[in-house]
Design a protein around this motif. Structure first.
Motif, PDB file in Angstrom:
ATOM      1  N   GLU A  99      52.205  30.428  33.153  1.00  0.00           N
ATOM      2  CA  GLU A  99      53.120  29.419  33.701  1.00  0.00           C
ATOM      3  C   GLU A  99      54.260  30.095  34.472  1.00  0.00           C
ATOM      4  OE1 GLU A  99      54.083  27.148  30.120  1.00  0.00           O
ATOM      5  OE2 GLU A  99      52.628  25.639  30.756  1.00  0.00           O
ATOM      6  N   ASN A 100      53.881  31.101  35.250  1.00  0.00           N
ATOM      7  CA  ASN A 100      54.849  31.873  36.030  1.00  0.00           C
ATOM      8  C   ASN A 100      54.189  32.190  37.366  1.00  0.00           C
ATOM      9  OD1 ASN A 100      56.446  33.909  37.199  1.00  0.00           O
ATOM     10  ND2 ASN A 100      57.063  34.720  35.209  1.00  0.00           N
ATOM     11  N   ALA A 101      54.756  31.667  38.448  1.00  0.00           N
ATOM     12  CA  ALA A 101      54.157  31.832  39.767  1.00  0.00           C
ATOM     13  C   ALA A 101      54.068  33.289  40.201  1.00  0.00           C
ATOM     14  CB  ALA A 101      54.945  31.037  40.806  1.00  0.00           C
ATOM     15  N   LYS A 102      54.909  34.143  39.610  1.00  0.00           N
ATOM     16  CA  LYS A 102      54.903  35.554  39.989  1.00  0.00           C
ATOM     17  C   LYS A 102      53.775  36.334  39.313  1.00  0.00           C
ATOM     18  CE  LYS A 102      59.861  35.829  41.002  1.00  0.00           C
ATOM     19  NZ  LYS A 102      61.139  36.515  40.690  1.00  0.00           N
TER      20      LYS A 102
ATOM     21  N   LYS B 285      22.963  40.141  15.289  1.00  0.00           N
ATOM     22  CA  LYS B 285      21.880  40.762  14.522  1.00  0.00           C
ATOM     23  C   LYS B 285      21.897  42.287  14.616  1.00  0.00           C
ATOM     24  CE  LYS B 285      20.351  36.757  13.333  1.00  0.00           C
ATOM     25  NZ  LYS B 285      20.653  36.279  11.947  1.00  0.00           N
ATOM     26  N   GLU B 286      22.698  42.808  15.546  1.00  0.00           N
ATOM     27  CA  GLU B 286      22.789  44.263  15.697  1.00  0.00           C
ATOM     28  C   GLU B 286      23.606  44.871  14.550  1.00  0.00           C
ATOM     29  OE1 GLU B 286      21.270  45.985  17.961  1.00  0.00           O
ATOM     30  OE2 GLU B 286      20.584  44.345  19.244  1.00  0.00           O
ATOM     31  N   LYS B 287      23.290  46.117  14.195  1.00  0.00           N
ATOM     32  CA  LYS B 287      24.062  46.831  13.173  1.00  0.00           C
ATOM     33  C   LYS B 287      25.153  47.705  13.791  1.00  0.00           C
ATOM     34  CE  LYS B 287      20.393  47.006   9.701  1.00  0.00           C
ATOM     35  NZ  LYS B 287      19.562  47.879   8.818  1.00  0.00           N
ATOM     36  N   THR B 288      25.013  47.981  15.069  1.00  0.00           N
ATOM     37  CA  THR B 288      26.039  48.744  15.783  1.00  0.00           C
ATOM     38  C   THR B 288      26.302  48.067  17.119  1.00  0.00           C
ATOM     39  OG1 THR B 288      25.282  50.832  14.798  1.00  0.00           O
ATOM     40  CG2 THR B 288      26.678  50.992  16.744  1.00  0.00           C
ATOM     41  N   ILE B 289      27.568  47.794  17.402  1.00  0.00           N
ATOM     42  CA  ILE B 289      27.917  47.205  18.694  1.00  0.00           C
ATOM     43  C   ILE B 289      29.016  48.041  19.340  1.00  0.00           C
ATOM     44  CG2 ILE B 289      27.251  44.852  18.059  1.00  0.00           C
ATOM     45  CD1 ILE B 289      30.204  44.216  17.651  1.00  0.00           C
ATOM     46  N   SER B 290      28.964  48.113  20.658  1.00  0.00           N
ATOM     47  CA  SER B 290      29.969  48.838  21.426  1.00  0.00           C
ATOM     48  C   SER B 290      30.435  47.952  22.575  1.00  0.00           C
ATOM     49  CB  SER B 290      29.394  50.148  21.992  1.00  0.00           C
ATOM     50  OG  SER B 290      28.982  51.014  20.967  1.00  0.00           O
ATOM     51  N   PHE B 291      31.728  47.952  22.828  1.00  0.00           N
ATOM     52  CA  PHE B 291      32.244  47.161  23.941  1.00  0.00           C
ATOM     53  C   PHE B 291      33.520  47.801  24.482  1.00  0.00           C
ATOM     54  CE2 PHE B 291      34.036  45.363  20.079  1.00  0.00           C
ATOM     55  CZ  PHE B 291      35.384  45.227  20.371  1.00  0.00           C
ATOM     56  N   GLU B 292      33.870  47.413  25.699  1.00  0.00           N
ATOM     57  CA  GLU B 292      35.087  47.893  26.357  1.00  0.00           C
ATOM     58  C   GLU B 292      35.962  46.697  26.678  1.00  0.00           C
ATOM     59  OE1 GLU B 292      35.256  51.021  29.750  1.00  0.00           O
ATOM     60  OE2 GLU B 292      35.397  49.062  30.732  1.00  0.00           O
ATOM     61  N   LEU B 293      37.221  46.783  26.317  1.00  0.00           N
ATOM     62  CA  LEU B 293      38.181  45.707  26.529  1.00  0.00           C
ATOM     63  C   LEU B 293      39.248  46.172  27.508  1.00  0.00           C
ATOM     64  CD1 LEU B 293      39.327  42.904  25.542  1.00  0.00           C
ATOM     65  CD2 LEU B 293      40.594  44.198  23.826  1.00  0.00           C
ATOM     66  N   GLY B 294      39.531  45.369  28.524  1.00  0.00           N
ATOM     67  CA  GLY B 294      40.529  45.781  29.506  1.00  0.00           C
ATOM     68  C   GLY B 294      41.230  44.585  30.123  1.00  0.00           C
ATOM     69  N   LEU B 295      42.352  44.852  30.781  1.00  0.00           N
ATOM     70  CA  LEU B 295      43.086  43.828  31.506  1.00  0.00           C
ATOM     71  C   LEU B 295      42.791  43.958  32.995  1.00  0.00           C
ATOM     72  CD1 LEU B 295      46.640  43.868  29.849  1.00  0.00           C
ATOM     73  CD2 LEU B 295      44.927  42.055  29.680  1.00  0.00           C
ATOM     74  N   ASP B 296      42.512  42.839  33.634  1.00  0.00           N
ATOM     75  CA  ASP B 296      42.359  42.809  35.083  1.00  0.00           C
ATOM     76  C   ASP B 296      43.682  42.277  35.636  1.00  0.00           C
ATOM     77  OD1 ASP B 296      41.381  42.814  37.669  1.00  0.00           O
ATOM     78  OD2 ASP B 296      40.505  40.808  37.471  1.00  0.00           O
ATOM     79  N   THR B 297      44.610  43.179  35.901  1.00  0.00           N
ATOM     80  CA  THR B 297      45.954  42.777  36.305  1.00  0.00           C
ATOM     81  C   THR B 297      46.586  43.889  37.121  1.00  0.00           C
ATOM     82  OG1 THR B 297      48.078  41.933  35.464  1.00  0.00           O
ATOM     83  CG2 THR B 297      47.030  43.705  34.205  1.00  0.00           C
ATOM     84  N   ASP B 298      47.858  43.719  37.468  1.00  0.00           N
ATOM     85  CA  ASP B 298      48.602  44.758  38.174  1.00  0.00           C
ATOM     86  C   ASP B 298      49.987  44.871  37.558  1.00  0.00           C
ATOM     87  OD1 ASP B 298      50.190  42.630  39.323  1.00  0.00           O
ATOM     88  OD2 ASP B 298      48.632  42.366  40.822  1.00  0.00           O
ATOM     89  N   ALA B 299      50.679  45.951  37.884  1.00  0.00           N
ATOM     90  CA  ALA B 299      51.980  46.218  37.282  1.00  0.00           C
ATOM     91  C   ALA B 299      52.991  45.110  37.598  1.00  0.00           C
ATOM     92  CB  ALA B 299      52.506  47.568  37.754  1.00  0.00           C
ATOM     93  N   GLN B 300      52.924  44.566  38.824  1.00  0.00           N
ATOM     94  CA  GLN B 300      53.879  43.525  39.214  1.00  0.00           C
ATOM     95  C   GLN B 300      53.720  42.272  38.352  1.00  0.00           C
ATOM     96  OE1 GLN B 300      51.912  45.195  41.306  1.00  0.00           O
ATOM     97  NE2 GLN B 300      53.414  46.454  42.430  1.00  0.00           N
ATOM     98  N   SER B 301      52.473  41.890  38.070  1.00  0.00           N
ATOM     99  CA  SER B 301      52.237  40.711  37.231  1.00  0.00           C
ATOM    100  C   SER B 301      52.710  40.942  35.803  1.00  0.00           C
ATOM    101  CB  SER B 301      50.745  40.349  37.233  1.00  0.00           C
ATOM    102  OG  SER B 301      50.338  39.879  38.492  1.00  0.00           O
ATOM    103  N   LEU B 302      52.498  42.155  35.279  1.00  0.00           N
ATOM    104  CA  LEU B 302      52.941  42.457  33.918  1.00  0.00           C
ATOM    105  C   LEU B 302      54.464  42.458  33.822  1.00  0.00           C
ATOM    106  CD1 LEU B 302      50.445  45.268  32.845  1.00  0.00           C
ATOM    107  CD2 LEU B 302      50.497  42.888  32.087  1.00  0.00           C
ATOM    108  N   LYS B 303      55.126  42.980  34.845  1.00  0.00           N
ATOM    109  CA  LYS B 303      56.592  42.970  34.847  1.00  0.00           C
ATOM    110  C   LYS B 303      57.115  41.531  34.908  1.00  0.00           C
ATOM    111  CE  LYS B 303      59.140  46.165  35.830  1.00  0.00           C
ATOM    112  NZ  LYS B 303      60.079  47.005  35.047  1.00  0.00           N
ATOM    113  N   ALA B 304      56.463  40.693  35.702  1.00  0.00           N
ATOM    114  CA  ALA B 304      56.876  39.294  35.801  1.00  0.00           C
ATOM    115  C   ALA B 304      56.640  38.563  34.490  1.00  0.00           C
ATOM    116  CB  ALA B 304      56.099  38.613  36.933  1.00  0.00           C
TER     117      ALA B 304
END
Length: 337
Positions: A275-278, A19-38
């Motif tokens: 589906e990756n243990a790392k 019902k709002e005419k203006t919405i604001s939100f923040e999107l982010g990843l909760d992760t670390d570099a090692q998980s992204l590399k894996a």
């Protein structure tokens, strides 16, 4: 009873947000570099195309802030009802890129040095641009610039058209009625496939968890909206059940935080889908905030459309074709025509 109560509270919270005419939100990843590399390694990238360490570090701490403003309530808005938008990508070291659409203009600023490092492809510096490209120099120096949105759309469309061709008809957009139908299909799928639980919190907020097998959920949802495919804009092709059969059917849990019956945060744990243990840590976080009206930044330099499409392209070509040494003087004799 708990299933119905939790689901109803969540549905009401989303309805209130719509019902709002203006919405604001923040999107982010909760992760670390090692998980992204894996995660990248599990996709079998070609040699030399692996995710750079700099990109993994940047993405692990990146956040995207978005504001959308409409003339109508969001759940009644079609694409033409939106009158303002702002988006900013930031990291732990500062803002990476930001743009706003206000009125007739699009405003942009960026940290080109950080962008180049993240992409492992340094961008041209201001000194690489010709003197007439003063506006683009502002871009590379991290200052606000602007351009007329409609003029840019018109020019880029003309560039891609055949000589003498008539202007392409305006492409249909996702109208408010279709948006409502898509939302209703999503609600029905969630009510049928998702298990809800609720729990209180010390700070006065309430947590509702929603758990469902991933492949079942998305297969059912796309099955619900397939009859609406004819109303979707061109290019929005829906995956078939066959396309989705290899998707993991691991149960995924989303944690919704409500305060005073308003949605304030959504956390989705995606680690099991990898589906990756790392991949130890991989979550998606959406934080809602009070809607803020997008405003035009003061002092933005207006860019000429030809300057944008010509000057920057020439600089990129020079960087690519001639390397760091640049052009030799003998390549351009003084008496050349």
């Amino acid at each position: 009873m708990e299933q119905l109560s939790a689901g109803k509270k969540l549905d009401q919270a989303f309805g209130k947000l719509g019902k709002e005419k203006t919405i604001s939100f923040e999107l982010g990843l909760d992760t670390d570099a090692q998980s992204l590399k894996a995660l990248d390694a599990s996709s079998d990238p070609e040699p030399g195309e692996e995710m750079p360490d700099e990109a993994a570090d940047l993405l692990s701490g990146a956040k995207i802030s978005v504001t959308v403003q409409s003339k109508k309530p969001i759940d009644e808005s079609g694409e033409k009802d939106y009158v303002g938008m702002a988006m900013k990508v930031s990291t732990k070291d500062g803002d990476l890129v930001e743009y706003r659409v206000v009125g007739d203009y699009t405003y942009i600023r960026s940290d080109t040095d950080s962008l180049g490092k993240a992409m492992d492809a340094p961008l041209p510096s201001a000194k690489d641009l010709p003197p007439e490209a003063s506006g683009l120099k502002k871009v590379l120096e991290g200052e606000w610039v602007k351009f007329n949105t409609k003029e840019m759309e018109k020019t880029t469309a003309e560039m891609g058209a055949e000589p003498g061709a008539k202007p392409a008809p305006e492409q249909p957009t996702l109208d408010a009625k279709t948006q409502k139908q898509l939302l209703e299909a999503l609600r029905e799928t969630i009510a049928r496939e998702v298990d809800f639980k609720t729990a209180g919190d010390k700070d006065g907020s309430e947590h509702i968890t929603a758990t469902a097998p991933f492949r079942t959920l998305i297969t059912e949802f796309f099955g619900e909206i397939r009859p609406l495919a004819k109303n979707l804009p061109p290019g929005m092709e829906l995956p078939t059940d066959k396309d989705l059969k290899d998707a993991p059917n691991t149960k995924v849990t989303a944690d919704f935080t409500l305060k005073n019956d308003e949605l304030t945060e959504v956390y989705v744990d995606l680690a099991k889908l990898a589906e990756n243990a790392k991949v130890k840590k991989l979550g998606l976080v959406v934080r809602m905030s009070e809607g803020q009206t997008p405003t035009a930044p003061a002092g933005a330099t207006e860019l000429n459309i030809d300057e944008i499409l010509g000057g920057f392209g020439a600089a990129m070509m020079e960087e690519e074709d001639f390397g760091e040494e640049g052009l030799l003087e003998e390549d351009f004799p003084e008496d050349a025509a």
